[in-house]
Scaffold this motif. Sequence first.
Motif, PDB file in Angstrom:
ATOM      1  N   LEU A   1     -15.404  39.504 -50.716  1.00  0.00           N
ATOM      2  CA  LEU A   1     -15.473  39.042 -49.265  1.00  0.00           C
ATOM      3  C   LEU A   1     -14.949  37.445 -49.253  1.00  0.00           C
ATOM      4  O   LEU A   1     -14.266  36.910 -48.400  1.00  0.00           O
ATOM      5  N   LEU A   2     -15.452  36.800 -50.297  1.00  0.00           N
ATOM      6  CA  LEU A   2     -15.170  35.371 -50.229  1.00  0.00           C
ATOM      7  C   LEU A   2     -13.994  35.037 -50.482  1.00  0.00           C
ATOM      8  O   LEU A   2     -13.388  33.756 -50.071  1.00  0.00           O
ATOM      9  N   SER A   3     -13.001  35.803 -51.504  1.00  0.00           N
ATOM     10  CA  SER A   3     -11.682  35.374 -51.739  1.00  0.00           C
ATOM     11  C   SER A   3     -10.956  35.626 -50.454  1.00  0.00           C
ATOM     12  O   SER A   3      -9.627  35.217 -50.447  1.00  0.00           O
ATOM     13  N   GLY A   4     -11.350  36.616 -49.333  1.00  0.00           N
ATOM     14  CA  GLY A   4     -10.543  36.779 -48.470  1.00  0.00           C
ATOM     15  C   GLY A   4      -9.728  38.082 -48.431  1.00  0.00           C
ATOM     16  O   GLY A   4      -8.903  38.438 -47.705  1.00  0.00           O
ATOM     17  N   ALA A   5      -9.814  38.939 -49.796  1.00  0.00           N
ATOM     18  CA  ALA A   5      -9.273  40.152 -50.004  1.00  0.00           C
ATOM     19  C   ALA A   5      -9.496  41.250 -48.902  1.00  0.00           C
ATOM     20  O   ALA A   5      -8.876  41.694 -48.757  1.00  0.00           O
ATOM     21  N   ALA A   6     -10.597  41.177 -48.126  1.00  0.00           N
ATOM     22  CA  ALA A   6     -11.026  42.058 -47.337  1.00  0.00           C
ATOM     23  C   ALA A   6     -10.325  41.762 -45.807  1.00  0.00           C
ATOM     24  O   ALA A   6     -10.482  42.653 -44.912  1.00  0.00           O
ATOM     25  N   GLU A   7     -10.290  40.591 -45.553  1.00  0.00           N
ATOM     26  CA  GLU A   7      -9.732  39.917 -44.287  1.00  0.00           C
ATOM     27  C   GLU A   7      -8.634  40.778 -43.520  1.00  0.00           C
ATOM     28  O   GLU A   7      -8.764  41.306 -42.416  1.00  0.00           O
ATOM     29  N   PRO A   8      -7.421  41.131 -44.370  1.00  0.00           N
ATOM     30  CA  PRO A   8      -6.630  41.967 -43.794  1.00  0.00           C
ATOM     31  C   PRO A   8      -7.139  43.227 -43.229  1.00  0.00           C
ATOM     32  O   PRO A   8      -6.232  43.860 -42.152  1.00  0.00           O
ATOM     33  N   PHE A   9      -8.222  43.829 -43.610  1.00  0.00           N
ATOM     34  CA  PHE A   9      -8.616  45.333 -43.297  1.00  0.00           C
ATOM     35  C   PHE A   9      -9.462  44.964 -41.830  1.00  0.00           C
ATOM     36  O   PHE A   9      -9.877  45.996 -41.242  1.00  0.00           O
ATOM     37  N   GLY A  10      -9.658  43.808 -41.344  1.00  0.00           N
ATOM     38  CA  GLY A  10     -10.307  43.439 -40.161  1.00  0.00           C
ATOM     39  C   GLY A  10     -11.839  43.145 -40.199  1.00  0.00           C
ATOM     40  O   GLY A  10     -12.421  43.499 -41.320  1.00  0.00           O
ATOM     41  N   PRO A  11     -12.471  42.693 -39.258  1.00  0.00           N
ATOM     42  CA  PRO A  11     -13.769  42.257 -39.096  1.00  0.00           C
ATOM     43  C   PRO A  11     -14.826  43.423 -39.421  1.00  0.00           C
ATOM     44  O   PRO A  11     -15.645  43.262 -40.044  1.00  0.00           O
ATOM     45  N   GLU A  12     -14.508  44.532 -38.812  1.00  0.00           N
ATOM     46  CA  GLU A  12     -15.196  45.858 -39.076  1.00  0.00           C
ATOM     47  C   GLU A  12     -15.536  46.041 -40.640  1.00  0.00           C
ATOM     48  O   GLU A  12     -16.466  46.320 -41.064  1.00  0.00           O
ATOM     49  N   MET A  13     -14.399  45.965 -41.298  1.00  0.00           N
ATOM     50  CA  MET A  13     -14.456  46.459 -42.877  1.00  0.00           C
ATOM     51  C   MET A  13     -15.302  45.236 -43.335  1.00  0.00           C
ATOM     52  O   MET A  13     -16.069  45.475 -44.563  1.00  0.00           O
ATOM     53  N   GLU A  14     -15.065  44.059 -42.953  1.00  0.00           N
ATOM     54  CA  GLU A  14     -15.828  42.872 -43.464  1.00  0.00           C
ATOM     55  C   GLU A  14     -17.295  43.011 -43.517  1.00  0.00           C
ATOM     56  O   GLU A  14     -18.377  42.853 -44.344  1.00  0.00           O
ATOM     57  N   ALA A  15     -17.806  43.515 -42.196  1.00  0.00           N
ATOM     58  CA  ALA A  15     -18.904  43.542 -41.883  1.00  0.00           C
ATOM     59  C   ALA A  15     -19.710  44.849 -42.646  1.00  0.00           C
ATOM     60  O   ALA A  15     -20.745  44.691 -42.928  1.00  0.00           O
ATOM     61  N   VAL A  16     -18.832  45.974 -42.599  1.00  0.00           N
ATOM     62  CA  VAL A  16     -19.376  47.086 -43.669  1.00  0.00           C
ATOM     63  C   VAL A  16     -19.695  46.461 -44.973  1.00  0.00           C
ATOM     64  O   VAL A  16     -20.697  46.990 -45.702  1.00  0.00           O
ATOM     65  N   LEU A  17     -18.723  45.815 -45.649  1.00  0.00           N
ATOM     66  CA  LEU A  17     -18.838  45.314 -46.984  1.00  0.00           C
ATOM     67  C   LEU A  17     -20.121  44.238 -47.313  1.00  0.00           C
ATOM     68  O   LEU A  17     -20.947  44.560 -48.056  1.00  0.00           O
ATOM     69  N   PHE A  18     -20.363  43.490 -46.296  1.00  0.00           N
ATOM     70  CA  PHE A  18     -21.513  42.723 -46.303  1.00  0.00           C
ATOM     71  C   PHE A  18     -22.645  43.561 -46.327  1.00  0.00           C
ATOM     72  O   PHE A  18     -23.707  43.347 -46.931  1.00  0.00           O
ATOM     73  N   ALA A  19     -22.758  44.808 -45.374  1.00  0.00           N
ATOM     74  CA  ALA A  19     -23.964  45.509 -45.182  1.00  0.00           C
ATOM     75  C   ALA A  19     -24.153  46.435 -46.817  1.00  0.00           C
ATOM     76  O   ALA A  19     -25.539  46.484 -46.937  1.00  0.00           O
ATOM     77  N   ALA A  20     -22.928  46.736 -47.231  1.00  0.00           N
ATOM     78  CA  ALA A  20     -23.125  47.503 -48.405  1.00  0.00           C
ATOM     79  C   ALA A  20     -23.708  46.512 -49.455  1.00  0.00           C
ATOM     80  O   ALA A  20     -24.681  46.821 -50.317  1.00  0.00           O
ATOM     81  N   ALA A  21     -23.401  45.163 -49.475  1.00  0.00           N
ATOM     82  CA  ALA A  21     -23.924  44.321 -50.512  1.00  0.00           C
ATOM     83  C   ALA A  21     -25.170  44.100 -50.291  1.00  0.00           C
ATOM     84  O   ALA A  21     -26.095  43.950 -51.203  1.00  0.00           O
ATOM     85  N   ARG A  22     -25.496  44.104 -48.880  1.00  0.00           N
ATOM     86  CA  ARG A  22     -27.078  43.836 -48.723  1.00  0.00           C
ATOM     87  C   ARG A  22     -27.739  44.768 -49.128  1.00  0.00           C
ATOM     88  O   ARG A  22     -29.060  44.673 -49.642  1.00  0.00           O
ATOM     89  N   LEU A  23     -27.319  46.110 -48.810  1.00  0.00           N
ATOM     90  CA  LEU A  23     -28.316  47.360 -49.189  1.00  0.00           C
ATOM     91  C   LEU A  23     -28.437  47.408 -50.797  1.00  0.00           C
ATOM     92  O   LEU A  23     -29.790  47.755 -51.047  1.00  0.00           O
ATOM     93  N   ASP A  24     -27.625  46.971 -51.526  1.00  0.00           N
ATOM     94  CA  ASP A  24     -27.790  46.934 -53.172  1.00  0.00           C
ATOM     95  C   ASP A  24     -28.855  45.904 -53.524  1.00  0.00           C
ATOM     96  O   ASP A  24     -29.731  46.087 -54.349  1.00  0.00           O
TER      97      ASP A  24
END
Length: 226
Positions: free
Chosen positions: A53-76
Amino acid sequence: MRGFFITFEGGEGAGKSTQIRLLEQYLRGRGHTVVVTREPGGSAGAEAVRHVLLSGAAEPFGPEMEAVLFAAARLDHVEQLIRPALESGAVVLCDRFIDSTRAYQGTVKGLTKAFLSSLEKAAVGETRPDLTIILDIDAEVGLQRASARRGEGSIDRFEKDTIAVHQKRRDAFLAIAAAEPNRCVVIDADRDVEAVFSSIKAAVDAAMERREFKEGQANSFQRELH
């Protein structure tokens, strides 16, 4: 007895890390078991997602993907660290939590409140902060602080956004505080460290005393029933 969950929020350079360290020392001095953590991160799985997330590697996949990744990290993070710590009676201090997603991803065009609320519910369930400290600072001042702290280090995915975007996030944090005054306390972070901490300490003491009073009332009521 359930512990006490305190989250720290605010824009870049607001001083969250410094204030969390001071609060940790204060609470340990009062005899509390304290767990300090951060987002994104805080658990093995979440720390792996943090880099993406912080490296920007997920940015090209769009804001929805970033939000989903944040949620996945938070769940864990919640399942592996936060919830067990609270169940053991510890005070948990977390550098960013659900309100950062609301302020950062919530200001991105195209991401609806319903979409983010669904992710939030799936990630945290009933594990919500007892108190949220929002460190408020002018966006430009905060970015200057962040730059000075970082030195020659690389800028992260979110620091590189424009001043206008950072101001939107500041406004979003203030709107969250206005909507949930029983949970959120806004602290002026554009002061010296000791003055900011004094305000935080007063807010934490007051919130803990309120919780203890409510629990005392509930226990008294239960004794009367029996």
